[in-house]
Design a protein around this motif. Structure first.
Motif, mmCIF file in Angstrom:
data_model
loop_
_atom_site.group_PDB
_atom_site.id
_atom_site.type_symbol
_atom_site.label_atom_id
_atom_site.label_comp_id
_atom_site.label_asym_id
_atom_site.label_seq_id
_atom_site.Cartn_x
_atom_site.Cartn_y
_atom_site.Cartn_z
ATOM 1 N N GLY A 41 -5.704 9.929 0.424
ATOM 2 C CA GLY A 41 -5.026 11.073 1.035
ATOM 3 C C GLY A 41 -3.622 11.256 0.482
ATOM 4 N N GLY A 42 -3.019 10.121 0.085
ATOM 5 C CA GLY A 42 -1.667 10.182 -0.473
ATOM 6 C C GLY A 42 -1.647 10.233 -1.994
ATOM 7 N N GLY A 43 -2.831 10.286 -2.614
ATOM 8 C CA GLY A 43 -2.902 10.468 -4.063
ATOM 9 C C GLY A 43 -2.740 9.205 -4.876
ATOM 10 N N SER A 74 -7.115 6.877 15.059
ATOM 11 C CA SER A 74 -7.735 8.145 14.629
ATOM 12 C C SER A 74 -8.582 7.970 13.361
ATOM 13 C CB SER A 74 -6.651 9.197 14.359
ATOM 14 O OG SER A 74 -5.956 8.875 13.146
ATOM 15 N N LYS A 75 -8.426 6.830 12.679
ATOM 16 C CA LYS A 75 -9.101 6.631 11.382
ATOM 17 C C LYS A 75 -10.530 6.116 11.534
ATOM 18 C CE LYS A 75 -5.249 7.770 9.443
ATOM 19 N NZ LYS A 75 -4.446 6.858 8.636
ATOM 20 N N LYS A 76 -10.908 5.648 12.732
ATOM 21 C CA LYS A 76 -12.245 5.052 12.918
ATOM 22 C C LYS A 76 -13.285 6.159 13.051
ATOM 23 C CE LYS A 76 -14.724 1.566 15.637
ATOM 24 N NZ LYS A 76 -15.926 2.392 15.947
ATOM 25 N N GLY A 82 0.804 -1.214 0.000
ATOM 26 C CA GLY A 82 0.000 0.000 0.000
ATOM 27 C C GLY A 82 0.840 1.268 0.000
ATOM 28 N N SER A 83 0.131 2.403 0.064
ATOM 29 C CA SER A 83 0.805 3.708 0.063
ATOM 30 C C SER A 83 0.383 4.525 1.279
ATOM 31 C CB SER A 83 0.466 4.470 -1.220
ATOM 32 O OG SER A 83 0.964 3.750 -2.350
ATOM 33 N N GLY A 84 1.237 5.450 1.661
ATOM 34 C CA GLY A 84 0.978 6.277 2.842
ATOM 35 C C GLY A 84 1.951 5.921 3.972
ATOM 36 N N SER A 85 1.812 6.618 5.084
ATOM 37 C CA SER A 85 2.813 6.472 6.158
ATOM 38 C C SER A 85 2.674 5.146 6.915
ATOM 39 C CB SER A 85 2.694 7.642 7.130
ATOM 40 O OG SER A 85 1.400 7.644 7.734
ATOM 41 N N THR A 86 1.478 4.631 7.054
ATOM 42 C CA THR A 86 1.319 3.347 7.760
ATOM 43 C C THR A 86 1.856 2.218 6.895
ATOM 44 O OG1 THR A 86 -0.693 4.291 8.734
ATOM 45 C CG2 THR A 86 -0.326 1.923 9.046
ATOM 46 N N SER A 87 1.552 2.269 5.597
ATOM 47 C CA SER A 87 2.098 1.267 4.669
ATOM 48 C C SER A 87 3.620 1.366 4.594
ATOM 49 C CB SER A 87 1.493 1.462 3.279
ATOM 50 O OG SER A 87 0.109 1.166 3.298
HETATM 51 O O1 DER Z 1 -3.550 7.600 0.325
HETATM 52 C C1 DER Z 1 -3.918 6.527 0.794
HETATM 53 O O2 DER Z 1 -4.860 5.841 0.334
HETATM 54 C C2 DER Z 1 -3.258 6.068 2.067
HETATM 55 O O3 DER Z 1 -3.326 4.669 2.187
HETATM 56 C C3 DER Z 1 -4.019 6.728 3.190
HETATM 57 O O4 DER Z 1 -5.339 6.338 3.053
HETATM 58 C C4 DER Z 1 -3.472 6.373 4.555
HETATM 59 O O5 DER Z 1 -2.312 7.095 4.753
HETATM 60 P P1 DER Z 1 -1.638 7.170 6.198
HETATM 61 O O6 DER Z 1 -1.329 5.727 6.569
HETATM 62 O O7 DER Z 1 -0.398 7.994 5.971
HETATM 63 O O8 DER Z 1 -2.626 7.804 7.124
#
Ligand code: DER
Length: 223
Positions: A98-100, A122-124, A27-32
């Motif tokens: 959120g990450g495009g 925080s995502k729930k 996946g993409s983003g900071s958690t991924s």
């Molecule tokens: O852009 C995305 O779809 C990311 O997966 C986003 O949904 C989560 O990003 P985060 O882990 O940085 O909050």
């Protein structure tokens, strides 16, 4: 921070589901990104998997961390896809983008046998929509689409990056929409996807099998 700690806990729990020989959606983003770093360590210690990345950024990080990366079109299958989310509800509906990277993320989610979402607490949310809904749009049609979405009351905003219009891996634009108060998300999705020039939306309504949420020093799962 406690948020980063929750992301690490969720990523570690998801990686317990990864076995030798698997093809893993990245996946993409900071958690991924945290998951990719931990998965890279496991690869360096002998885990035999292949990764299919959902963005150029994730692909670069995966290669740097020592994950063998293959392209989607040569992947025989995707056994498990591990990705993040900007919001989720207890019906496993997500807002992503959120990450495009929403287009490639949704493509990989479609072809994956199992979709696992890793999030901090925080995502729930009870009702999706406090996070603006990202959509990917062909620049050729962008202005007219913005007018149409404005008429629909969705207040489209062009996503900027370093003061210029953001461009996705596909060189398209991202518009962020205000969908607060929209309760029929299936209808919203089909209304949006039927506008020519809207490539995809960040509504992931029926792709997810399991959500792992870091919560304090533990995980909570939703399935
Ligand atoms: O852009 C995305 O779809 C990311 O997966 C986003 O949904 C989560 O990003 P985060 O882990 O940085 O909050």
């Amino acid at each position: 921070s406690s948020t980063t700690n929750e992301k690490i806990i969720a990523a570690k729990a998801a990686l317990k589901l990864v076995e030798h020989g698997m093809v893993v959606g990245l996946g993409s983003g900071s958690t991924s990104a945290i998951m990719i770093e931990l998965l890279g360590k496991a690869c360096r210690e002998g885990l035999n998997i292949k990764g299919v990345a959902s963005s150029g950024i994730s692909e670069k990080l995966a290669i740097k961390e020592g994950i063998p990366v293959i392209s989607l079109d040569v992947a025989p299958k995707i056994d498990i896809n591990i990705d993040g989310a900007d919001e989720f509800d207890t019906k496993l509906q997500l807002i992503k983008g959120g990450g495009g990277a929403l287009l490639r993320e949704k493509i990989i989610a479609h072809f994956a046998s199992k979709n696992v979402i890793i999030v901090d607490s925080s995502k729930k949310v009870e009702q999706l929509g406090s996070f603006p809904l990202p959509i990917e749009v062909i620049p050729f049609a962008q202005r007219k689409i913005m007018d149409e979405l404005g008429q629909m009351g969705l207040s489209p905003q062009v996503r900027l990056h370093n003061g210029k219009e953001y461009r996705t891996d596909q060189h398209n634009s991202i518009l962020d929409l205000d969908i607060q108060g929209q309760t029929d998300l299936e209808t919203l999705q089909s209304s949006l996807i039927n506008i020519p020039g809207i490539v995809e939306t960040g509504l992931f309504l029926n792709t997810t099998n399991l959500i792992i949420m870091g919560s304090g020093n533990e995980t909570k799962t939703f399935q």
